[in-house]
Motif scaffolding. Structure first.
Motif, PDB file in Angstrom:
ATOM      1  N   GLY A  35       0.830  -1.195   0.000  1.00  0.00           N
ATOM      2  CA  GLY A  35       0.000   0.000   0.000  1.00  0.00           C
ATOM      3  C   GLY A  35       0.867   1.249   0.000  1.00  0.00           C
ATOM      4  O   GLY A  35       2.069   1.189  -0.274  1.00  0.00           O
ATOM      5  N   ASP A  36       0.262   2.371   0.309  1.00  0.00           N
ATOM      6  CA  ASP A  36       1.014   3.629   0.341  1.00  0.00           C
ATOM      7  C   ASP A  36       1.714   3.781   1.684  1.00  0.00           C
ATOM      8  O   ASP A  36       1.117   3.512   2.732  1.00  0.00           O
ATOM      9  N   PRO A  37       2.959   4.236   1.689  1.00  0.00           N
ATOM     10  CA  PRO A  37       3.651   4.465   2.954  1.00  0.00           C
ATOM     11  C   PRO A  37       3.095   5.692   3.673  1.00  0.00           C
ATOM     12  O   PRO A  37       2.460   6.553   3.059  1.00  0.00           O
ATOM     13  N   VAL A  38       3.365   5.765   4.972  1.00  0.00           N
ATOM     14  CA  VAL A  38       3.026   6.957   5.741  1.00  0.00           C
ATOM     15  C   VAL A  38       3.900   8.116   5.254  1.00  0.00           C
ATOM     16  O   VAL A  38       3.436   9.239   5.089  1.00  0.00           O
ATOM     17  N   ILE A  39       5.153   7.817   5.015  1.00  0.00           N
ATOM     18  CA  ILE A  39       6.103   8.790   4.441  1.00  0.00           C
ATOM     19  C   ILE A  39       7.213   8.037   3.730  1.00  0.00           C
ATOM     20  O   ILE A  39       7.567   6.922   4.100  1.00  0.00           O
ATOM     21  N   TYR A  40       7.737   8.669   2.716  1.00  0.00           N
ATOM     22  CA  TYR A  40       8.907   8.168   2.002  1.00  0.00           C
ATOM     23  C   TYR A  40       9.674   9.415   1.615  1.00  0.00           C
ATOM     24  O   TYR A  40       9.212  10.197   0.780  1.00  0.00           O
ATOM     25  N   GLY A  41      10.806   9.660   2.256  1.00  0.00           N
ATOM     26  CA  GLY A  41      11.501  10.909   1.987  1.00  0.00           C
ATOM     27  C   GLY A  41      13.003  10.832   2.138  1.00  0.00           C
ATOM     28  O   GLY A  41      13.519  10.051   2.937  1.00  0.00           O
ATOM     29  N   ALA A  42      13.671  11.657   1.365  1.00  0.00           N
ATOM     30  CA  ALA A  42      15.121  11.802   1.472  1.00  0.00           C
ATOM     31  C   ALA A  42      15.431  12.776   2.602  1.00  0.00           C
ATOM     32  O   ALA A  42      14.703  13.750   2.822  1.00  0.00           O
ATOM     33  N   VAL A  43      16.509  12.520   3.325  1.00  0.00           N
ATOM     34  CA  VAL A  43      16.925  13.385   4.429  1.00  0.00           C
ATOM     35  C   VAL A  43      17.525  14.662   3.843  1.00  0.00           C
ATOM     36  O   VAL A  43      18.403  14.604   2.985  1.00  0.00           O
TER      37      VAL A  43
END
Length: 105
Positions: A35-43
């Motif tokens: 499913g979709d993640p809560v967040i997916y981000g680069a630092v």
């Protein structure tokens, strides 16, 4: 509810290449299974060679079932091989989190 919090670190100068590889080959199959993640981000500050993603699951059994299905998917296996061959990743730290009693998880 549990959260699977993962931090990956790339070799300096390779995070953009890794994100491109993942975006093309990993993201579609992972979303299909998890499913979709809560967040997916680069630092952006701190260890700028790393990125974080957090996935939400009903419980440990839900997480295990979804991850097993993903691991068995030939497209995921193909992505893992491409990622290993590229050699961009140097470390991975996983944490399973559960919401605090006062947090509406």
């Amino acid at each position: 509810m549990i959260y699977d919090h993962r931090t990956y670190t790339c070799r300096p100068g390779t995070i953009a290449k890794h994100m491109k590889l993942y975006g093309e080959f990993g993201w579609p199959v992972q979303r299909r299974h998890l499913g979709d993640p809560v967040i997916y981000g680069a630092v952006e500050t701190g260890d700028v060679n790393s990125y974080v993603h957090i996935w939400q699951f009903d419980d440990a059994a839900d997480r295990a079932q979804k991850r097993a299905a993903m691991a068995a998917d030939p497209e995921w296996q193909d992505y893992l091989k491409k990622s290993a061959d590229a050699g961009y990743l140097v470390s991975q730290v996983n944490k399973i989190l559960k919401p605090a009693p006062f947090f509406p998880g």
